[in-house]
Each structure stands twice: as C-alpha cells, then as structure tokens.
Design a protein around this motif. Sequence first.
Motif, short mmCIF file in Angstrom:
data_model
loop_
_atom_site.label_atom_id
_atom_site.label_comp_id
_atom_site.label_asym_id
_atom_site.label_seq_id
_atom_site.Cartn_x
_atom_site.Cartn_y
_atom_site.Cartn_z
N ALA A 108 39.05 25.88 54.31
CA ALA A 108 39.51 27.20 53.91
C ALA A 108 39.19 27.48 52.44
O ALA A 108 38.73 28.59 52.09
CB ALA A 108 41.01 27.33 54.15
N ARG A 109 39.40 26.53 51.57
CA ARG A 109 39.13 26.72 50.14
C ARG A 109 37.63 26.92 49.90
O ARG A 109 37.21 27.77 49.12
CB ARG A 109 39.63 25.52 49.34
CG ARG A 109 41.15 25.39 49.34
CD ARG A 109 41.63 24.15 48.59
NE ARG A 109 41.39 24.28 47.16
CZ ARG A 109 40.56 23.51 46.48
NH1 ARG A 109 39.88 22.58 47.09
NH2 ARG A 109 40.41 23.68 45.19
N ARG A 110 36.80 26.13 50.60
CA ARG A 110 35.36 26.25 50.45
C ARG A 110 34.87 27.62 50.89
O ARG A 110 34.09 28.28 50.21
CB ARG A 110 34.67 25.17 51.31
CG ARG A 110 33.97 24.13 50.50
CD ARG A 110 33.15 23.13 51.30
NE ARG A 110 33.21 23.15 52.73
CZ ARG A 110 33.88 22.29 53.47
NH1 ARG A 110 34.66 21.39 52.90
NH2 ARG A 110 33.82 22.33 54.79
N MET A 111 35.35 28.08 52.05
CA MET A 111 34.91 29.36 52.58
C MET A 111 35.45 30.53 51.78
O MET A 111 34.80 31.56 51.66
CB MET A 111 35.33 29.48 54.05
CG MET A 111 34.67 28.48 55.00
SD MET A 111 32.86 28.58 55.02
CE MET A 111 32.42 27.22 53.93
N VAL A 151 34.19 35.10 48.14
CA VAL A 151 34.35 35.86 46.91
C VAL A 151 33.03 35.93 46.13
O VAL A 151 32.67 36.97 45.58
CB VAL A 151 35.48 35.25 46.05
CG1 VAL A 151 35.53 35.93 44.69
CG2 VAL A 151 36.81 35.39 46.76
N LYS A 152 32.32 34.84 46.08
CA LYS A 152 31.07 34.81 45.31
C LYS A 152 29.99 35.67 45.95
O LYS A 152 29.19 36.31 45.25
CB LYS A 152 30.58 33.36 45.18
CG LYS A 152 31.39 32.52 44.20
CD LYS A 152 30.79 31.13 44.08
CE LYS A 152 31.53 30.32 43.02
NZ LYS A 152 30.98 28.96 42.89
N THR A 172 31.74 38.78 42.14
CA THR A 172 31.37 40.17 42.41
C THR A 172 32.47 40.87 43.19
O THR A 172 32.92 40.36 44.22
CB THR A 172 30.07 40.22 43.23
OG1 THR A 172 29.07 39.52 42.49
CG2 THR A 172 29.63 41.65 43.47
N GLY A 173 32.88 42.02 42.71
CA GLY A 173 33.88 42.79 43.43
C GLY A 173 35.30 42.36 43.13
O GLY A 173 36.24 42.99 43.60
N ALA A 174 35.53 41.31 42.37
CA ALA A 174 36.88 40.87 42.06
C ALA A 174 37.39 41.61 40.85
O ALA A 174 36.62 42.09 40.01
CB ALA A 174 36.89 39.36 41.79
N PRO A 175 38.70 41.77 40.69
CA PRO A 175 39.25 42.43 39.50
C PRO A 175 38.78 41.75 38.23
O PRO A 175 38.61 40.54 38.19
CB PRO A 175 40.77 42.26 39.71
CG PRO A 175 40.94 42.09 41.19
CD PRO A 175 39.72 41.37 41.64
N ILE A 176 38.60 42.55 37.17
CA ILE A 176 38.05 42.01 35.93
C ILE A 176 38.96 40.95 35.34
O ILE A 176 38.48 39.99 34.74
CB ILE A 176 37.84 43.17 34.91
CG1 ILE A 176 36.79 44.14 35.46
CG2 ILE A 176 37.42 42.63 33.56
CD1 ILE A 176 36.53 45.32 34.57
N LYS A 209 40.64 38.74 36.84
CA LYS A 209 40.80 37.55 37.66
C LYS A 209 39.52 36.74 37.63
O LYS A 209 38.42 37.29 37.57
CB LYS A 209 41.13 37.92 39.11
CG LYS A 209 42.52 38.50 39.28
CD LYS A 209 42.83 38.69 40.75
CE LYS A 209 44.25 39.20 40.94
NZ LYS A 209 44.56 39.36 42.37
N GLU A 210 39.63 35.44 37.67
CA GLU A 210 38.48 34.57 37.67
C GLU A 210 38.63 33.53 38.76
O GLU A 210 39.73 33.13 39.11
CB GLU A 210 38.34 33.86 36.32
CG GLU A 210 38.02 34.81 35.17
CD GLU A 210 37.87 34.08 33.86
OE1 GLU A 210 38.36 32.95 33.78
OE2 GLU A 210 37.26 34.61 32.94
N ILE A 211 37.53 33.12 39.30
CA ILE A 211 37.50 32.04 40.28
C ILE A 211 37.05 30.78 39.56
O ILE A 211 36.04 30.80 38.85
CB ILE A 211 36.50 32.35 41.42
CG1 ILE A 211 37.13 33.35 42.37
CG2 ILE A 211 36.12 31.10 42.16
CD1 ILE A 211 38.19 32.73 43.25
N VAL A 212 37.75 29.73 39.72
CA VAL A 212 37.34 28.44 39.18
C VAL A 212 37.00 27.55 40.36
O VAL A 212 37.89 27.11 41.08
CB VAL A 212 38.45 27.80 38.32
CG1 VAL A 212 37.98 26.49 37.76
CG2 VAL A 212 38.85 28.76 37.20
#
Length: 281
Positions: A153-156, A161-162, A253-257, A259-262
Amino acid sequence: MLIKEAIGSGPSVDAAIEDGCRQLGMSRDDVKTEILNLPVKKTLGLFGGAPARVRIYVEETPLTIAQNYLTSIFEQMGVLEPDLKVEENENGAVFTISGDDIGFLIGRRGETLDALQYLAGLVANRNTDSYYRITINSGNYREKREQTLTALARRMAIQAVKTGRNVSLEPMNPYERRIIHTAVQGIRGATSWSEGDEAARHVIIGPEKGGSPAPKREGTGQGRPPRRDGYRGGGKPRGKRPPAKTEGTQKPTGAPIDKEIVAPQNEKPEVPLYGKIEPKK
C-alpha cells in the motif's frame, strides 16, 4: 446467550439427569440441572406414583459456540488434536491454531483461514443481537500478511502521487482492505477507496486531488496487465524515460504546495511470505 435444554425423567433424580444428558449428547460435568419434580412412590406399590423430572441445560455463549464448531470442523478435516489458544477481548475472540502439519488450514493466500473465520462468525452470531467478532490466526500468518499488504500500500500510494495516476489493487476481503486504507492514510497526498461488489471488491489508490485512470487497451476495456505485486496501472507511458530523481523530498504533481512526499530511503521491498498478490480478473 443461547440456552440448550432438555427435560429428563426417570425413577430417580440421577436417572432423570442421565436421561437429559443423553438427549443433549453431553456429559454430566458439562451441564447444569434443575429439579422439577422429585419421584413419588406408588401407594401400596400399586397406585399413583410419578417419575422424577429434571431440567438439563447448558448456557452457550458466542465464544463456546464458535469453539465447539471449530473443534468439530477440525475433526472432519483430520486435525484431531490442534493446539487451539483462545483470547477473548471486548469485541470478540481471537483463536490461534498451532501444531504440526497444519499449513493447509491457511490455504492459498489465507483463503481457507478466512473461510473458517467467516463460518465460525456466522455460527456464533446467529442468535445474538450484538456482533461478536471471531478472528482465526495460524502461527503469525496474519501479522506477516499485514506487513506485506502495508508495504504494498505504501509503495503504490507513493507511486500514485508521483505519477498522478490511480492504482487498482486485486480484490481483497474486508480485513485486508482495512489494512490497505490504514497504510495509505500515512502517505501525504494519497487517498484510497473501494470499488466493486462482493468478491470483486477492491481498493483504488490515487492522489488526493484525483488522478487519471490506468490506460485501457483497445477492444477489451481492461487496464494494463497487472504486475506480480498487485499493481494494475499508472506510471509513465513507455518510450518516455522520467527525469532523474534526486534524493530527499520532492513536490508531487497535483499535491498541495505545503505538502511533501518523503519516499522511504534504503528500504528493501518486502516479498509476500504467503503467495504473491494476485491481479484482479
């Protein structure tokens, strides 16, 4: 609580109890008794008289009903002496089965274990107003399966999101879908929901602001063939290599400014310990 009972009769109280136990198919140590009538002797050995009457009953809780049911099923399956550990909690009970040569009780991807759990739950709740949850585990299968699904689930979710595309997973039972939803909640910018009916119900993972569906193949209406880990679509079109990725955080792409994905660093992908994640068909 369910009460099974029988009325036994006989020339004596003991004989009446034995008669009631025979009717219930239980031993004297497992039942409770209530004397309804004591025996009355005949007058002059010829007139009147009455046998003793005793109420034999046993109080069955959802726990004892499920336990008796599973014991009988195991006997029919050839598991004569399974080590069955029971832990009761506020919502139900967890049955843990251990022993030699009981791997077949798990079945392919836990299907046999899930079927036993479902049937035991039906039997335990057929005469109750509130729901008593029955969980069946064998060894630590449930824990290993949860780790596998959480990693998937975390991988997908990170992939969705990317790439800005939705990802469709294989059909799963409610227990496994909850694991997927819980894991996705821990990834910023990702969300998940369920689609389909009954056996075909599955989880979709996508970016919070909505993503593009997986590309369809002409004439079939089906998405791109799934990979062996359960991933069904998404990603960059073939022929276009994505730009080189840099270590650390990236703005999806498409995520709120704000917020960041690590993406987890130096993390090895987990391999399912009980079979691969099958694609939705």
